[in-house]
Design a protein around this motif. Structure first.
Motif, PDB file in Angstrom:
ATOM      1  N   LEU A 167       8.007  -5.256 -26.994  1.00 16.61           N
ATOM      2  CA  LEU A 167       7.766  -3.916 -26.257  1.00 16.61           C
ATOM      3  C   LEU A 167       8.086  -2.719 -27.002  1.00 16.61           C
ATOM      4  CD1 LEU A 167       8.900  -4.868 -22.530  1.00 16.61           C
ATOM      5  CD2 LEU A 167       6.536  -4.776 -23.357  1.00 16.61           C
ATOM      6  N   ASP A 168       7.221  -1.732 -27.144  1.00 14.21           N
ATOM      7  CA  ASP A 168       7.613  -0.396 -27.775  1.00 14.21           C
ATOM      8  C   ASP A 168       8.495   0.472 -26.883  1.00 14.21           C
ATOM      9  OD1 ASP A 168       6.449  -0.751 -30.550  1.00 14.21           O
ATOM     10  OD2 ASP A 168       4.480  -0.954 -29.207  1.00 14.21           O
ATOM     11  N   ILE A 169       7.794   0.583 -25.600  1.00 16.79           N
ATOM     12  CA  ILE A 169       8.386   1.290 -24.600  1.00 16.79           C
ATOM     13  C   ILE A 169       8.445   0.672 -23.277  1.00 16.79           C
ATOM     14  CG2 ILE A 169       7.389   3.086 -22.826  1.00 16.79           C
ATOM     15  CD1 ILE A 169       8.316   4.550 -25.411  1.00 16.79           C
ATOM     16  N   ILE A 170       9.544   0.737 -22.508  1.00 16.88           N
ATOM     17  CA  ILE A 170       9.757   0.239 -21.305  1.00 16.88           C
ATOM     18  C   ILE A 170       9.698   1.575 -20.252  1.00 16.88           C
ATOM     19  CG2 ILE A 170      11.539  -0.506 -19.650  1.00 16.88           C
ATOM     20  CD1 ILE A 170      12.355  -2.209 -21.848  1.00 16.88           C
ATOM     21  N   HIS A 171       8.698   1.493 -19.229  1.00 21.46           N
ATOM     22  CA  HIS A 171       8.470   2.512 -18.230  1.00 21.46           C
ATOM     23  C   HIS A 171       8.901   1.821 -16.764  1.00 21.46           C
ATOM     24  CE1 HIS A 171       5.535   5.773 -16.590  1.00 21.46           C
ATOM     25  NE2 HIS A 171       6.914   5.663 -16.028  1.00 21.46           N
ATOM     26  N   THR A 172      10.255   2.289 -16.279  1.00 24.58           N
ATOM     27  CA  THR A 172      10.582   2.000 -15.017  1.00 24.58           C
ATOM     28  C   THR A 172      10.058   2.718 -13.959  1.00 24.58           C
ATOM     29  OG1 THR A 172      12.696   3.108 -15.291  1.00 24.58           O
ATOM     30  CG2 THR A 172      12.819   0.463 -15.604  1.00 24.58           C
ATOM     31  N   GLN A 173       9.502   2.137 -12.863  1.00 31.39           N
ATOM     32  CA  GLN A 173       8.831   2.887 -11.683  1.00 31.39           C
ATOM     33  C   GLN A 173       9.882   3.069 -10.524  1.00 31.39           C
ATOM     34  OE1 GLN A 173       5.652   4.561 -12.107  1.00 31.39           O
ATOM     35  NE2 GLN A 173       5.047   3.769 -14.108  1.00 31.39           N
ATOM     36  N   LEU A 194       0.950  -1.223  -0.094  1.00 31.92           N
ATOM     37  CA  LEU A 194      -0.240   0.055  -0.125  1.00 31.92           C
ATOM     38  C   LEU A 194       0.838   1.469   0.019  1.00 31.92           C
ATOM     39  CD1 LEU A 194      -2.808   1.285   0.150  1.00 31.92           C
ATOM     40  CD2 LEU A 194      -2.610   1.009   2.908  1.00 31.92           C
ATOM     41  N   ASN A 195       1.059   1.804  -1.280  1.00 36.30           N
ATOM     42  CA  ASN A 195       1.722   2.935  -1.339  1.00 36.30           C
ATOM     43  C   ASN A 195       1.598   3.727  -2.372  1.00 36.30           C
ATOM     44  OD1 ASN A 195       3.434   1.848  -3.365  1.00 36.30           O
ATOM     45  ND2 ASN A 195       4.594   0.546  -1.811  1.00 36.30           N
ATOM     46  N   GLY A 196       2.087   4.889  -2.533  1.00 36.41           N
ATOM     47  CA  GLY A 196       1.689   5.677  -3.843  1.00 36.41           C
ATOM     48  C   GLY A 196       2.291   5.246  -5.169  1.00 36.41           C
ATOM     49  N   VAL A 197       3.490   4.386  -5.090  1.00 38.07           N
ATOM     50  CA  VAL A 197       4.089   3.936  -6.363  1.00 38.07           C
ATOM     51  C   VAL A 197       2.852   2.923  -7.131  1.00 38.07           C
ATOM     52  CG1 VAL A 197       5.754   2.838  -7.429  1.00 38.07           C
ATOM     53  CG2 VAL A 197       6.303   4.334  -5.569  1.00 38.07           C
ATOM     54  N   ALA A 198       2.291   2.096  -6.108  1.00 37.67           N
ATOM     55  CA  ALA A 198       1.529   1.049  -6.452  1.00 37.67           C
ATOM     56  C   ALA A 198       0.299   1.445  -7.037  1.00 37.67           C
ATOM     57  CB  ALA A 198       1.141  -0.189  -5.420  1.00 37.67           C
ATOM     58  N   TRP A 242      -6.934  -2.814  -1.379  1.00 38.24           N
ATOM     59  CA  TRP A 242      -6.933  -1.698  -2.344  1.00 38.24           C
ATOM     60  C   TRP A 242      -8.569  -1.329  -2.082  1.00 38.24           C
ATOM     61  CZ3 TRP A 242      -5.374   2.675  -3.349  1.00 38.24           C
ATOM     62  CH2 TRP A 242      -5.991   3.508  -4.146  1.00 38.24           C
ATOM     63  N   ASP A 243      -9.372  -2.172  -2.406  1.00 43.48           N
ATOM     64  CA  ASP A 243     -10.831  -1.800  -2.693  1.00 43.48           C
ATOM     65  C   ASP A 243     -11.668  -1.402  -1.451  1.00 43.48           C
ATOM     66  OD1 ASP A 243     -10.794  -4.341  -1.633  1.00 43.48           O
ATOM     67  OD2 ASP A 243     -11.959  -5.460  -3.370  1.00 43.48           O
TER      68      ASP A 243
END
Length: 434
Positions: free
Chosen positions: A87-93, A14-18, A275-276
């Motif tokens: 994949l066209d784009i890789i998005h690391t968080q 439970l955090n903002g990244v998720a 989360w729900d």
């Protein structure tokens, strides 16, 4: 587009990244893109837990951060499974294990990499050897080096953008706040009897004044500052309770601290919640309070405001675009101001109602659609620019560690089944309401 999102943290954490990842992935799926999320496995997940196309890699617990897991399997087999997604784009968080895997695929396949910088690591070095092993300067250098390896960088706030520039980041930085799916938090989503039942389950009466805190329970969140305000508040409001929802390695320390100042019976820890159910827990509060100044985007502030819960927060750049003092929330600078400020919000119904109404209206502008538009446009600009990483030969990958790890990898689907866009649409459909 085929989009790969790589993150060391995701639900059930439970955090903002998720929250940011799931909001973005659902919005992009709704628009017809194919999104694949790569993240560590978690023993709390059950079959059917993930509502999006999530691939969970074998993992081990992170000893110094409670309830966090680290993915530890890099193998040619795994790399091939990901490469086959085209994949066209890789998005690391995140920047660590899964972030490194995302970078590896990017550099070996020449796929553009977008990175979102979520965490000010200089505020987190105390987790490793009490801050004696990794210094703040090392954390800044690491962040700058990682971001400069990306094709483009996303900062959730201007504060984060300025921070990255001070780290020496020269790659293009786009400020894109995370959108909020307000339907998850709106007061009218919940029946009054539901909230009363939840209150009763926690030993709270219908009229018990409640300070609510939701999110990761960690030292840098400064929850102790809010607890320190309770003795003076309880003198005037003897039935007051503070309900702390979340998980983290500071629960025990905060409990001991509350006992030491004589307010232990007034502080309730619920643990992490699905989360729900989080929207319902916000409704427990008569006021949401946070003294954290380590945020990069302040999502819990926005969620509380969307829930119509008045917010009291410590003044900080990360929430300047969210909270207008004495309009959509109340800000304090000195910790000594907090008890009286909380008392005002808890007892002045006119003030509380005004803050609640204004905050709900303000959050309508922070839409999921705007978030998805901005990220989608960034992806397209990156692709149109033709700036791809120079494809390099793959270095030897670490061997898979143990038979259990091999079995874990073998569980990755051999045939990829795209998650239904309909479920993603359902997750976000409420944004069209009102």
């Amino acid at each position: 587009m085929n989009i790969g999102i790589f993150s060391d943290t995701y639900f059930p954490q439970l955090n903002g990244v998720a929250t940011s990842i799931r909001t973005l992935a659902a919005a992009l799926e709704k628009r017809g893109h194919h999104v694949y999320i790569f993240t560590p496995s978690d023993p709390r997940c059950h079959e059917g837990y993930d509502i999006l196309n999530v691939y969970r890699l074998p993992s081990v617990p992170v000893r110094f951060v409670r309830d966090y897991r680290a993915g530890y399997v890099f193998s040619p087999f795994l790399a091939k499974k990901i490469i086959d997604l085209n994949l066209d784009i890789i998005h690391t968080q995140t920047e660590f294990c899964l972030g490194a895997l995302g970078r590896f695929i990017s550099t070996t396949q020449g796929i553009p990499l977008v990175h979102t910088y979520h965490t000010m690591y200089e505020d987190y070095v105390h987790y490793i050897g009490g801050g004696h092993i990794i210094s703040k300067e090392m954390a800044r250098d690491f962040s700058g080096i990682y971001c400069n390896k990306a094709t483009a960088v996303i900062a959730p706030t201007r504060k984060t953008e300025q921070l990255l520039k001070s780290y020496g980041v020269t790659k293009p930085i786009s400020v894109i706040p995370t959108g909020i799916n307000t339907s998850n938090f709106r007061k009218d989503k919940f029946k009054p009897e539901e909230i009363l039942e939840l209150r009763a389950s926690l030993g709270l009466k219908a009229d018990t004044p409640v300070i609510i805190s939701i999110g990761r329970i960690a030292k840098e969140k400064s929850i102790d500052v809010v607890i320190s305000a309770l003795p003076k508040l309880i003198e005037k409001l003897p039935d007051l309770k503070m309900v702390i929802v979340g998980e983290g390695n500071e629960i025990e320390n905060l409990g001991k601290f509350a006992d030491s100042i004589g307010v232990g019976d007034h502080v309730l820890f619920t643990g992490g919640k699905p989360w729900d159910e989080i929207g319902k827990y916000y409704q427990l509060g008569n006021v949401f309070c946070s003294a954290s100044v380590s945020e990069t985007q302040g999502l819990t502030f926005a969620e509380a405001m969307a829930a119509g819960v008045p917010v009291v927060a410590k003044k900080d750049e990360c929430i300047e675009n969210i909270i207008d003092d004495n309009v959509t929330g109340m800000l304090f600078e000195s910790n000594d101001e907090l008890p009286e400020l909380l008392y005002r919000v808890l007892t002045d119904q006119t003030l509380s109602s005004r803050l609640s109404q204004a905050s709900v209206e303000a959050m309508k502008a922070l839409s999921v659609e705007s978030f998805a538009d901005n990220v989608e446009n960034l992806y397209q600009r990156v692709l149109n620019s033709g700036e791809h990483p120079r494809k390099i030969a793959a270095p030897a990958l670490p061997l898979v560690m143990g038979v259990k790890a091999v079995k874990g990898i073998s569980k990755l689907p051999r045939k990829l089944v795209h998650h239904s866009h309909q479920k993603a649409a359902e997750l976000l459909s409420s944004n069209k309401e009102k």
